[in-house]
Design a protein around this motif. Structure first.
Motif, PDB file in Angstrom:
ATOM      1  N   THR A  42      28.175 -33.410  33.755  1.00 55.86           N
ATOM      2  CA  THR A  42      26.846 -33.878  34.167  1.00 55.86           C
ATOM      3  C   THR A  42      26.884 -34.878  35.316  1.00 55.86           C
ATOM      4  OG1 THR A  42      27.013 -35.677  32.557  1.00 55.86           O
ATOM      5  CG2 THR A  42      25.897 -33.651  31.832  1.00 55.86           C
ATOM      6  N   ALA A  43      28.045 -35.482  35.562  1.00 61.48           N
ATOM      7  CA  ALA A  43      28.176 -36.594  36.513  1.00 61.48           C
ATOM      8  C   ALA A  43      27.219 -37.727  36.161  1.00 61.48           C
ATOM      9  CB  ALA A  43      27.965 -36.122  37.957  1.00 61.48           C
ATOM     10  N   MET A  77      23.210 -19.897  27.532  1.00 61.81           N
ATOM     11  CA  MET A  77      23.914 -20.767  28.482  1.00 61.81           C
ATOM     12  C   MET A  77      25.097 -21.471  27.805  1.00 61.81           C
ATOM     13  SD  MET A  77      21.277 -22.694  31.063  1.00 61.81           S
ATOM     14  CE  MET A  77      22.395 -22.936  32.442  1.00 61.81           C
ATOM     15  N   ALA A  80      27.787 -18.973  27.553  1.00 59.31           N
ATOM     16  CA  ALA A  80      28.419 -18.723  28.856  1.00 59.31           C
ATOM     17  C   ALA A  80      29.381 -19.849  29.232  1.00 59.31           C
ATOM     18  CB  ALA A  80      27.345 -18.574  29.939  1.00 59.31           C
ATOM     19  N   VAL A 162      17.749 -31.124  25.042  1.00 60.16           N
ATOM     20  CA  VAL A 162      17.219 -31.917  26.142  1.00 60.16           C
ATOM     21  C   VAL A 162      15.706 -31.741  26.150  1.00 60.16           C
ATOM     22  CG1 VAL A 162      17.508 -29.971  27.753  1.00 60.16           C
ATOM     23  CG2 VAL A 162      17.338 -32.286  28.655  1.00 60.16           C
ATOM     24  N   PHE A 164      11.364 -33.357  26.481  1.00 61.29           N
ATOM     25  CA  PHE A 164      10.322 -34.372  26.395  1.00 61.29           C
ATOM     26  C   PHE A 164       9.479 -34.256  25.141  1.00 61.29           C
ATOM     27  CE2 PHE A 164      11.620 -33.832  30.720  1.00 61.29           C
ATOM     28  CZ  PHE A 164      11.676 -35.127  31.192  1.00 61.29           C
TER      29      PHE A 164
ATOM     30  N   HIS B  40      12.621 -31.110  34.020  1.00 62.58           N
ATOM     31  CA  HIS B  40      12.388 -30.485  32.716  1.00 62.58           C
ATOM     32  C   HIS B  40      13.704 -30.041  32.070  1.00 62.58           C
ATOM     33  CE1 HIS B  40      11.260 -26.781  30.327  1.00 62.58           C
ATOM     34  NE2 HIS B  40      10.474 -27.674  29.779  1.00 62.58           N
ATOM     35  N   THR B  41      14.648 -29.610  32.904  1.00 55.51           N
ATOM     36  CA  THR B  41      15.926 -29.071  32.437  1.00 55.51           C
ATOM     37  C   THR B  41      16.948 -30.163  32.132  1.00 55.51           C
ATOM     38  OG1 THR B  41      15.620 -27.019  33.662  1.00 55.51           O
ATOM     39  CG2 THR B  41      17.889 -27.659  33.234  1.00 55.51           C
ATOM     40  N   THR B  42      16.819 -31.301  32.807  1.00 57.11           N
ATOM     41  CA  THR B  42      17.837 -32.349  32.721  1.00 57.11           C
ATOM     42  C   THR B  42      17.335 -33.628  32.041  1.00 57.11           C
ATOM     43  OG1 THR B  42      17.134 -33.179  34.870  1.00 57.11           O
ATOM     44  CG2 THR B  42      18.970 -31.597  34.851  1.00 57.11           C
ATOM     45  N   SER B  76      28.632 -18.057  35.307  1.00 56.20           N
ATOM     46  CA  SER B  76      27.894 -17.215  34.369  1.00 56.20           C
ATOM     47  C   SER B  76      26.832 -18.038  33.645  1.00 56.20           C
ATOM     48  CB  SER B  76      28.839 -16.530  33.382  1.00 56.20           C
ATOM     49  OG  SER B  76      29.806 -17.406  32.916  1.00 56.20           O
ATOM     50  N   MET B  77      26.962 -19.370  33.650  1.00 51.57           N
ATOM     51  CA  MET B  77      25.906 -20.209  33.066  1.00 51.57           C
ATOM     52  C   MET B  77      24.610 -20.093  33.864  1.00 51.57           C
ATOM     53  SD  MET B  77      27.404 -23.824  31.658  1.00 51.57           S
ATOM     54  CE  MET B  77      26.185 -24.145  30.399  1.00 51.57           C
ATOM     55  N   ILE B  78      24.717 -20.023  35.187  1.00 52.06           N
ATOM     56  CA  ILE B  78      23.495 -19.837  35.984  1.00 52.06           C
ATOM     57  C   ILE B  78      22.865 -18.499  35.607  1.00 52.06           C
ATOM     58  CG2 ILE B  78      22.512 -19.562  38.294  1.00 52.06           C
ATOM     59  CD1 ILE B  78      24.738 -21.305  39.409  1.00 52.06           C
ATOM     60  N   ALA B  80      23.070 -16.882  32.895  1.00 55.91           N
ATOM     61  CA  ALA B  80      22.483 -16.948  31.556  1.00 55.91           C
ATOM     62  C   ALA B  80      21.139 -17.668  31.577  1.00 55.91           C
ATOM     63  CB  ALA B  80      23.444 -17.646  30.594  1.00 55.91           C
ATOM     64  N   GLY B  81      20.992 -18.637  32.483  1.00 53.96           N
ATOM     65  CA  GLY B  81      19.783 -19.458  32.495  1.00 53.96           C
ATOM     66  C   GLY B  81      18.627 -18.882  33.290  1.00 53.96           C
ATOM     67  N   VAL B 162      27.984 -29.877  40.728  1.00 53.90           N
ATOM     68  CA  VAL B 162      28.100 -31.180  40.062  1.00 53.90           C
ATOM     69  C   VAL B 162      29.557 -31.592  40.110  1.00 53.90           C
ATOM     70  CG1 VAL B 162      28.424 -30.067  37.810  1.00 53.90           C
ATOM     71  CG2 VAL B 162      27.657 -32.426  37.885  1.00 53.90           C
ATOM     72  N   GLY B 163      29.808 -32.892  40.225  1.00 57.62           N
ATOM     73  CA  GLY B 163      31.200 -33.290  40.062  1.00 57.62           C
ATOM     74  C   GLY B 163      31.660 -34.427  40.927  1.00 57.62           C
ATOM     75  N   LYS B 188      25.457 -35.386  41.267  1.00 49.63           N
ATOM     76  CA  LYS B 188      24.720 -34.656  40.222  1.00 49.63           C
ATOM     77  C   LYS B 188      24.303 -33.259  40.651  1.00 49.63           C
ATOM     78  CE  LYS B 188      22.981 -38.500  37.443  1.00 49.63           C
ATOM     79  NZ  LYS B 188      21.761 -39.220  36.995  1.00 49.63           N
ATOM     80  N   SER B 191      24.922 -26.051  36.830  1.00 54.97           N
ATOM     81  CA  SER B 191      24.374 -24.712  36.610  1.00 54.97           C
ATOM     82  C   SER B 191      22.929 -24.734  36.116  1.00 54.97           C
ATOM     83  CB  SER B 191      25.255 -23.947  35.626  1.00 54.97           C
ATOM     84  OG  SER B 191      26.533 -23.755  36.185  1.00 54.97           O
ATOM     85  N   PRO B 192      22.572 -25.628  35.177  1.00 52.66           N
ATOM     86  CA  PRO B 192      21.171 -25.607  34.725  1.00 52.66           C
ATOM     87  C   PRO B 192      20.207 -26.010  35.835  1.00 52.66           C
ATOM     88  CG  PRO B 192      22.409 -27.361  33.632  1.00 52.66           C
ATOM     89  CD  PRO B 192      23.391 -26.577  34.415  1.00 52.66           C
ATOM     90  N   ALA B 195      19.821 -22.920  37.938  1.00 52.43           N
ATOM     91  CA  ALA B 195      18.972 -21.959  37.232  1.00 52.43           C
ATOM     92  C   ALA B 195      17.510 -22.404  37.258  1.00 52.43           C
ATOM     93  CB  ALA B 195      19.450 -21.786  35.789  1.00 52.43           C
TER      94      ALA B 195
END
Lengths: 205, 205
Positions: A42-43, A77, A80, A162, A164, B40-42, B76-78, B80-81, B162-163, B188, B191-192, B195
């Motif tokens: 996530t960094a 996800m 994956a 994750v 709200f 919304h995703t993070t 593959s996470m992207i 999947a999302g 990320v990284g 930051k 993959s999410p 996506a």
């Protein structure tokens, strides 16, 4: 352009930076391995403070994985992101039921989330020892209900939805249970966090 | 326990909370739709400040998707999302080559990441109009090189690795190009996030 292109070097360098920047807040041992892998994914160093690990959680998770236990994930996800090769070499698999036809049908009939119905289905599979919830608070609320009703007794709950609406509350509810858990307090979490936790357990199993 | 169980209500409630908490920093229009879906995703409001959207990016992305263009994803996470049902209804698909046998072989021979070799393979497929990089800075560096060599001309780059090793630098390099991009400055992303950006484009196409 000059940049690191060798696969192993990138991960090694990343973990060195994370340990260095954690400084006085660095954590060692298995809990450190889990938290650092979340930060690697996530960094976001806030996970150092919001990740709550029940004292039995990591050993219970590793024990379950080593015994060939399977994992339920509430999103594709998570599936994956998990090292499935390593998991299957230990005898386990990772499952998700959100896209099953019977689940979609029942959820529509009841007017509730597919995540809830899928979780309920997973609880009938005794091979599943670990539940990893990265997205749906409703799945985590449902899991709590089924545990309290005595219908399932997970070796480990990875509760990191994750969001709200309901995410923070669902995790607070899990922290009240007498079941090993790893949660992220508040709104943060998500599928990559769940996958990172599972992978940290796999690499230490 | 009393909690919201109706699928649509959860997402609607979440976006209302996000807009409210952004307050004076709220953003409307298509850029707002992208940034809010990332948050919304993070559950991480920092994305309001670190998401950099090239002026042509969103329209170029939507145009490419509406024309049936395909998307390359580095994980593959992207895949999947992403809402693949919606993408395929518009004629496109989402591809990843990291697990291809020929890619693994070549990467091993050259001692570089599979992500780089996979990206190079994707650039030979003219159906791919959008490149989404959520994990590998090396893929983003490779993409920049191939663009400069005139070997590929994407309609849109979603550059959000990320990284800690190379991620920030790779995104800075993309921002120098005269190609529509959406990036997240600094470490930051992930993959999410990739996506979420793709889905925001899909829901507005």
């Amino acid at each position: 352009m000059d940049y690191i292109k060798v696969p192993g070097e990138i991960e090694k360098g990343s973990f060195e930076i994370i340990s260095k920047e954690l400084g006085d807040k660095d954590i060692t041992g298995l809990e450190g391995a889990v938290v650092k892998r979340i930060i690697h994914t996530t960094a976001d160093f806030e996970y150092r403070d919001i990740t709550l690990v029940h004292p039995d959680a990591i050993h219970a998770g590793i024990r379950a994985i080593k015994a060939g236990g399977s994992i339920y994930a509430d999103t594709s996800m998570i599936m994956a992101g998990v090292n499935k090769k390593r998991l299957s070499s230990l005898g386990g698999e990772i499952l998700n039921h959100v896209h099953d036809e019977d689940v979609a049908k029942k959820a529509k009939e009841l007017g509730i989330t597919r995540s809830m119905v899928a979780l309920e289905k997973a609880c009938t599979n005794s091979d599943i020892k670990i539940f990893a919830i990265g997205n749906a608070p409703t799945a985590l609320f449902m899991l709590k209900k089924l545990i309290e009703e005595g219908k399932v007794k997970p070796d480990l709950i990875i509760g990191v939805p994750v969001g709200f609406v309901g995410a923070a509350e669902s995790k607070d509810e899990i922290a009240k249970l007498d079941v090993p858990y790893i949660i992220t307090k508040g709104r943060k979490g998500g599928s990559p966090v769940a996958a990172a936790i599972i992978n940290a357990l796999l690499y230490n199993a």
